[in-house]
Design a protein around this motif. Structure first.
Motif, PDB file in Angstrom:
ATOM      1  N   THR A 106     -78.777  -4.094 -58.292  1.00 38.05           N
ATOM      2  CA  THR A 106     -79.429  -5.405 -58.788  1.00 38.05           C
ATOM      3  C   THR A 106     -78.312  -5.800 -60.133  1.00 38.05           C
ATOM      4  OG1 THR A 106     -81.539  -4.486 -58.652  1.00 38.05           O
ATOM      5  CG2 THR A 106     -81.295  -6.072 -60.097  1.00 38.05           C
ATOM      6  N   LEU A 107     -77.907  -4.886 -60.924  1.00 39.09           N
ATOM      7  CA  LEU A 107     -77.219  -5.312 -62.010  1.00 39.09           C
ATOM      8  C   LEU A 107     -75.929  -5.481 -61.924  1.00 39.09           C
ATOM      9  CD1 LEU A 107     -78.834  -2.896 -64.521  1.00 39.09           C
ATOM     10  CD2 LEU A 107     -79.641  -5.115 -63.778  1.00 39.09           C
ATOM     11  N   SER A 108     -74.963  -6.437 -62.787  1.00 44.95           N
ATOM     12  CA  SER A 108     -73.643  -6.647 -62.818  1.00 44.95           C
ATOM     13  C   SER A 108     -72.997  -5.431 -63.024  1.00 44.95           C
ATOM     14  CB  SER A 108     -73.343  -7.791 -63.256  1.00 44.95           C
ATOM     15  OG  SER A 108     -73.502  -7.523 -64.844  1.00 44.95           O
ATOM     16  N   ALA A 109     -71.738  -5.152 -62.911  1.00 40.99           N
ATOM     17  CA  ALA A 109     -70.953  -3.959 -63.022  1.00 40.99           C
ATOM     18  C   ALA A 109     -70.674  -4.146 -64.711  1.00 40.99           C
ATOM     19  CB  ALA A 109     -69.508  -4.239 -62.538  1.00 40.99           C
ATOM     20  N   SER A 110     -70.701  -5.534 -65.264  1.00 45.23           N
ATOM     21  CA  SER A 110     -70.560  -5.543 -66.910  1.00 45.23           C
ATOM     22  C   SER A 110     -71.749  -5.011 -67.324  1.00 45.23           C
ATOM     23  CB  SER A 110     -70.475  -7.193 -67.128  1.00 45.23           C
ATOM     24  OG  SER A 110     -69.088  -7.484 -66.476  1.00 45.23           O
ATOM     25  N   LEU A 111     -73.093  -5.517 -66.926  1.00 45.38           N
ATOM     26  CA  LEU A 111     -74.175  -5.053 -67.597  1.00 45.38           C
ATOM     27  C   LEU A 111     -74.398  -3.387 -67.456  1.00 45.38           C
ATOM     28  CD1 LEU A 111     -76.669  -5.632 -69.178  1.00 45.38           C
ATOM     29  CD2 LEU A 111     -77.868  -6.350 -66.941  1.00 45.38           C
ATOM     30  N   LEU A 112     -74.007  -2.871 -66.183  1.00 45.54           N
ATOM     31  CA  LEU A 112     -74.062  -1.331 -66.111  1.00 45.54           C
ATOM     32  C   LEU A 112     -73.326  -0.769 -67.121  1.00 45.54           C
ATOM     33  CD1 LEU A 112     -73.710  -1.164 -62.324  1.00 45.54           C
ATOM     34  CD2 LEU A 112     -75.886  -0.641 -63.688  1.00 45.54           C
ATOM     35  N   SER A 113     -72.016  -1.187 -67.517  1.00 51.44           N
ATOM     36  CA  SER A 113     -71.237  -0.341 -68.449  1.00 51.44           C
ATOM     37  C   SER A 113     -71.715  -0.765 -69.594  1.00 51.44           C
ATOM     38  CB  SER A 113     -69.561  -1.171 -68.210  1.00 51.44           C
ATOM     39  OG  SER A 113     -69.712  -2.578 -68.541  1.00 51.44           O
ATOM     40  N   ILE A 114     -72.437  -1.697 -69.952  1.00 54.56           N
ATOM     41  CA  ILE A 114     -72.831  -1.943 -71.278  1.00 54.56           C
ATOM     42  C   ILE A 114     -74.117  -1.145 -71.392  1.00 54.56           C
ATOM     43  CG2 ILE A 114     -74.275  -3.550 -72.905  1.00 54.56           C
ATOM     44  CD1 ILE A 114     -72.310  -5.838 -71.260  1.00 54.56           C
ATOM     45  N   LEU A 115     -75.005  -1.006 -70.501  1.00 57.26           N
ATOM     46  CA  LEU A 115     -76.066   0.129 -70.736  1.00 57.26           C
ATOM     47  C   LEU A 115     -75.400   1.668 -70.868  1.00 57.26           C
ATOM     48  CD1 LEU A 115     -78.619  -1.427 -68.243  1.00 57.26           C
ATOM     49  CD2 LEU A 115     -78.620  -1.698 -70.727  1.00 57.26           C
ATOM     50  N   ASN A 116     -74.485   1.912 -70.122  1.00 55.22           N
ATOM     51  CA  ASN A 116     -73.800   3.119 -70.385  1.00 55.22           C
ATOM     52  C   ASN A 116     -73.531   3.451 -71.701  1.00 55.22           C
ATOM     53  OD1 ASN A 116     -72.549   5.396 -68.693  1.00 55.22           O
ATOM     54  ND2 ASN A 116     -71.030   4.578 -70.040  1.00 55.22           N
ATOM     55  N   ALA A 117     -73.449   2.542 -72.541  1.00 56.13           N
ATOM     56  CA  ALA A 117     -72.861   2.671 -73.786  1.00 56.13           C
ATOM     57  C   ALA A 117     -73.918   3.356 -74.921  1.00 56.13           C
ATOM     58  CB  ALA A 117     -72.399   1.397 -74.442  1.00 56.13           C
ATOM     59  N   THR A 118     -75.261   3.394 -74.161  1.00 53.37           N
ATOM     60  CA  THR A 118     -75.979   3.994 -75.174  1.00 53.37           C
ATOM     61  C   THR A 118     -76.126   5.608 -75.048  1.00 53.37           C
ATOM     62  OG1 THR A 118     -77.902   3.974 -73.143  1.00 53.37           O
ATOM     63  CG2 THR A 118     -77.848   2.098 -74.866  1.00 53.37           C
ATOM     64  N   ALA A 119     -75.122   6.204 -74.161  1.00 56.58           N
ATOM     65  CA  ALA A 119     -74.807   7.399 -74.056  1.00 56.58           C
ATOM     66  C   ALA A 119     -74.715   8.392 -75.311  1.00 56.58           C
ATOM     67  CB  ALA A 119     -73.920   7.826 -72.862  1.00 56.58           C
ATOM     68  N   PRO A 120     -73.781   7.691 -76.144  1.00 58.32           N
ATOM     69  CA  PRO A 120     -73.406   8.460 -77.631  1.00 58.32           C
ATOM     70  C   PRO A 120     -74.741   8.684 -78.316  1.00 58.32           C
ATOM     71  CG  PRO A 120     -71.701   7.064 -76.849  1.00 58.32           C
ATOM     72  CD  PRO A 120     -73.019   6.810 -75.990  1.00 58.32           C
ATOM     73  N   ILE A 121     -75.843   7.446 -78.276  1.00 57.17           N
ATOM     74  CA  ILE A 121     -76.901   7.363 -79.109  1.00 57.17           C
ATOM     75  C   ILE A 121     -77.700   8.698 -78.566  1.00 57.17           C
ATOM     76  CG2 ILE A 121     -78.831   6.105 -80.000  1.00 57.17           C
ATOM     77  CD1 ILE A 121     -75.808   5.021 -80.526  1.00 57.17           C
ATOM     78  N   TRP A 122     -77.800   8.524 -77.355  1.00 53.40           N
ATOM     79  CA  TRP A 122     -78.751   9.922 -76.699  1.00 53.40           C
ATOM     80  C   TRP A 122     -78.048  11.041 -77.168  1.00 53.40           C
ATOM     81  CZ3 TRP A 122     -83.514   9.218 -74.490  1.00 53.40           C
ATOM     82  CH2 TRP A 122     -83.656   8.065 -73.982  1.00 53.40           C
ATOM     83  N   GLY A 123     -76.861  11.252 -76.905  1.00 55.72           N
ATOM     84  CA  GLY A 123     -76.089  12.576 -77.257  1.00 55.72           C
ATOM     85  C   GLY A 123     -76.178  13.047 -78.815  1.00 55.72           C
ATOM     86  N   GLY A 124     -75.954  11.967 -79.461  1.00 58.25           N
ATOM     87  CA  GLY A 124     -76.140  12.389 -81.083  1.00 58.25           C
ATOM     88  C   GLY A 124     -77.601  12.869 -81.513  1.00 58.25           C
ATOM     89  N   LEU A 125     -78.655  12.091 -80.999  1.00 54.71           N
ATOM     90  CA  LEU A 125     -80.022  12.646 -81.177  1.00 54.71           C
ATOM     91  C   LEU A 125     -80.421  13.937 -80.478  1.00 54.71           C
ATOM     92  CD1 LEU A 125     -81.608   9.194 -80.791  1.00 54.71           C
ATOM     93  CD2 LEU A 125     -81.316  10.143 -83.033  1.00 54.71           C
TER      94      LEU A 125
END
Length: 295
Positions: free
Chosen positions: A88-107
């Motif tokens: 469904t999502l574009s490659a651009s949007l997928l890569s952007i949502l992937n950027a939340t990983a450090p937030i999850w990792g830090g918490l």
């Protein structure tokens, strides 16, 4: 963080930014399960070849459970979720949502290891969230009906990376190459069980086949060698900030190859994300002069 680690971080971001391009191309044709199985299977074979050429001995004795856990949370679960979202999502949007990983990792790391998060890291995480919010909030693909489930799947995939990186920190007695090798084979074996339930509707052509090959060998085999080396050298928190950089490359590859839209929000959001990366990693000009870590 020294100059070598910074260069490796950007190289890893460029490679993984390309992975979303290849997933966007391959998922609608092969389906998530077969695409991911080919990805991890090719990576496992590539790493086996590397082990033979370098005369490395990899033992699974006493670490089978470790490889299964790492393979599941670092490959099977996030790759499947991203594969589903790629329909469904574009490659651009997928890569952007992937950027939340450090937030999850830090918490996750803060809770797991009962560590305090520095003010600079908190500001960096906040900047990363704001940058992602701008990128997603103004992306027309994310506003289309039915995209909410795909966005949720992509965010959950990023959360899985946070779990994997935090877990990997507690298992650094395992050599980086062995982590990459063992986790890819574990992921391959896990996914074999799911193949009969997601049969591709059509055979891939040459372009899709080359995309899958690049996804397995470069975006998984080569990338995970870099990834686990960075975790060993600079730690999981700093390594996870590679996902703040991935959107720049994901957007670039999507724009150049798939002709995806590039708007003002893309540029502004990316700049904010980069600023967050600098804060979280503690990057400074002085760090370039530091000697690289030597094992």
């Amino acid at each position: 963080m020294n100059a070598i680690s910074i260069l490796q971080l950007f190289l890893l971001a460029a490679i993984w930014g390309g992975s979303f391009l290849f997933m966007r191309m391959g998922a609608p044709v092969l389906g998530a399960t077969w695409l991911v199985e080919l990805r991890v299977g090719l990576a496992a074979l590539f790493l086996t070849l590397v082990a033979i050429l370098l005369k490395k001995t990899v033992s699974f004795r006493g670490v089978k459970k470790h490889f299964i856990i790492l393979g599941f949370f670092n490959s099977v679960l996030p790759f499947m979720l991203f594969g589903y979202a790629a329909h469904t999502l574009s490659a651009s949007l997928l890569s952007i949502l992937n950027a939340t990983a450090p937030i999850w990792g830090g918490l996750i790391m803060a809770v797991w290891y009962k560590e305090a998060i520095s003010l600079k890291a908190l500001l960096g995480m906040a900047a990363g969230i704001c940058g992602v919010a701008i990128l997603v909030g103004f992306d027309p693909v994310a506003l289309q009906p039915g995209s909410a489930l795909a966005v949720t799947a992509a965010v959950m995939a990023a959360g899985s990376y946070g779990i994997a990186s935090t877990y990997a920190r507690s298992a650094m007695t395992v050599e980086p190459f062995n982590n990459a090798y063992g986790s890819m084979w574990a992921a391959t074996l896990i996914l074999v069980l799911l193949l009969p339930f997601d049969v591709p509707q059509q055979m891939p052509g040459l372009t899709i086949s080359l995309a899958v090959l690049a996804l397995g060998v470069i975006c998984s085999g080569v990338a995970y060698l870099l990834y686990f080396r960075l975790i060993s050298d600079i730690g999981p928190a700093s390594t996870l900030t590679v996902t703040f950089l991935i959107p720049m490359f994901g957007i670039l590859w999507g724009y150049l190859i798939l002709d995806e839209a590039l708007g003002w929000h893309t540029l502004v959001g990316s700049l904010i994300v980069i600023s967050g990366t600098i804060l979280v990693t503690g990057f400074s000009i002085k760090s370039l002069a530091r000697k690289p870590h030597v094992d």
